[in-house]
Write an enzyme that holds these catalytic residues in place. Structure first.
Site, short mmCIF file in Angstrom:
data_model
loop_
_atom_site.label_atom_id
_atom_site.label_comp_id
_atom_site.label_asym_id
_atom_site.label_seq_id
_atom_site.Cartn_x
_atom_site.Cartn_y
_atom_site.Cartn_z
N GLY A 64 43.28 54.91 43.22
CA GLY A 64 42.81 53.93 42.23
C GLY A 64 42.13 52.72 42.82
N CYS B 91 32.78 40.34 48.59
CA CYS B 91 31.79 39.62 49.40
C CYS B 91 31.26 38.42 48.61
CB CYS B 91 30.65 40.54 49.82
SG CYS B 91 31.08 41.67 51.16
N HIS C 273 41.34 45.55 51.31
CA HIS C 273 42.16 44.43 50.84
C HIS C 273 43.62 44.86 50.72
CE1 HIS C 273 40.68 46.60 47.29
NE2 HIS C 273 41.83 46.29 46.69
P1 5GP Z 1 42.24 47.77 43.96
O1 5GP Z 1 42.38 48.34 42.58
O2 5GP Z 1 40.88 48.08 44.55
O3 5GP Z 1 43.36 48.10 44.89
O4 5GP Z 1 42.35 46.21 43.80
C1 5GP Z 1 41.30 45.40 43.38
C2 5GP Z 1 41.94 44.17 42.79
O5 5GP Z 1 40.95 43.17 42.70
C3 5GP Z 1 42.51 44.38 41.38
O6 5GP Z 1 43.89 44.07 41.37
C4 5GP Z 1 41.68 43.42 40.52
O7 5GP Z 1 42.44 42.81 39.51
C5 5GP Z 1 41.17 42.43 41.53
N1 5GP Z 1 39.89 41.84 41.18
C6 5GP Z 1 38.77 42.50 40.79
N2 5GP Z 1 37.78 41.64 40.56
C7 5GP Z 1 38.27 40.40 40.82
C8 5GP Z 1 37.69 39.09 40.75
O8 5GP Z 1 36.52 38.88 40.42
N3 5GP Z 1 38.51 38.06 41.09
C9 5GP Z 1 39.81 38.25 41.47
N4 5GP Z 1 40.52 37.16 41.79
N5 5GP Z 1 40.38 39.47 41.55
C10 5GP Z 1 39.61 40.52 41.22
ZN ZN Z 2 32.54 43.26 50.48
#
Ligand code: 5GP
Ligand code: ZN
Length: 113
Positions: free
Chosen positions: A92, A6, A99
């Site tokens: 994870g 967000c 997303h």
């Molecule tokens: P999840 O682990 O929830 O499937 O994916 C979250 C993703 O968001 C991870 O691949 C992580 O590297 C990415 N991510 C987390 N914080 C940030 C951020 O501040 N900027 C960007 N560009 N990616 C982020």
């Molecule tokens: Zn959000």
């Protein structure tokens, strides 16, 4: 709500933008697992993860999947790409704003999971 994605939508946290329209935003993952690693999100935080998708809110998810081929083409990964969504602790999931990871730019491991 203390949500990183967000904050990215609001511009409070900078991101490397790949695609944007009224409904969705795509940006480069900060910790890429492949040469191309784009995160695609609905701008509105109406779902924490895939488990929250319903007939009432799924149009934005369809829109994301309609946009993925355009992003893939722009990124030059028409040869092959993978779309992943992590839902919940066991998967994870680290950001609880639904997303989709668009991954490509190399030969990906044949197996997932
Ligand atoms: P999840 O682990 O929830 O499937 O994916 C979250 C993703 O968001 C991870 O691949 C992580 O590297 C990415 N991510 C987390 N914080 C940030 C951020 O501040 N900027 C960007 N560009 N990616 C982020
Ligand atoms: Zn959000």
């Amino acid at each position: 709500m203390d949500c990183i994605f967000c904050k990215i939508v609001n511009g409070d946290i900078p991101s490397s933008k790949v695609y944007e329209d009224d409904l969705i935003l795509a940006f480069n993952d900060i910790q890429p697992v492949a040469p191309v690693h784009v995160v695609i999100i609905p701008k509105a935080h109406t779902m924490n993860g895939a488990a929250d998708i319903t007939a009432e809110n799924s149009s934005v998810i369809a829109h994301i999947f309609e946009t993925i081929p355009k992003i893939a083409k722009e990124k030059g990964i028409e040869n092959g790409f993978r779309v992943v969504t992590n839902n919940g602790t066991d998967a994870g999931q680290s950001v609880n704003h639904i997303h989709f990871h668009l991954i490509g730019g190399k030969v990906l491991e044949a197996k997932i999971g």
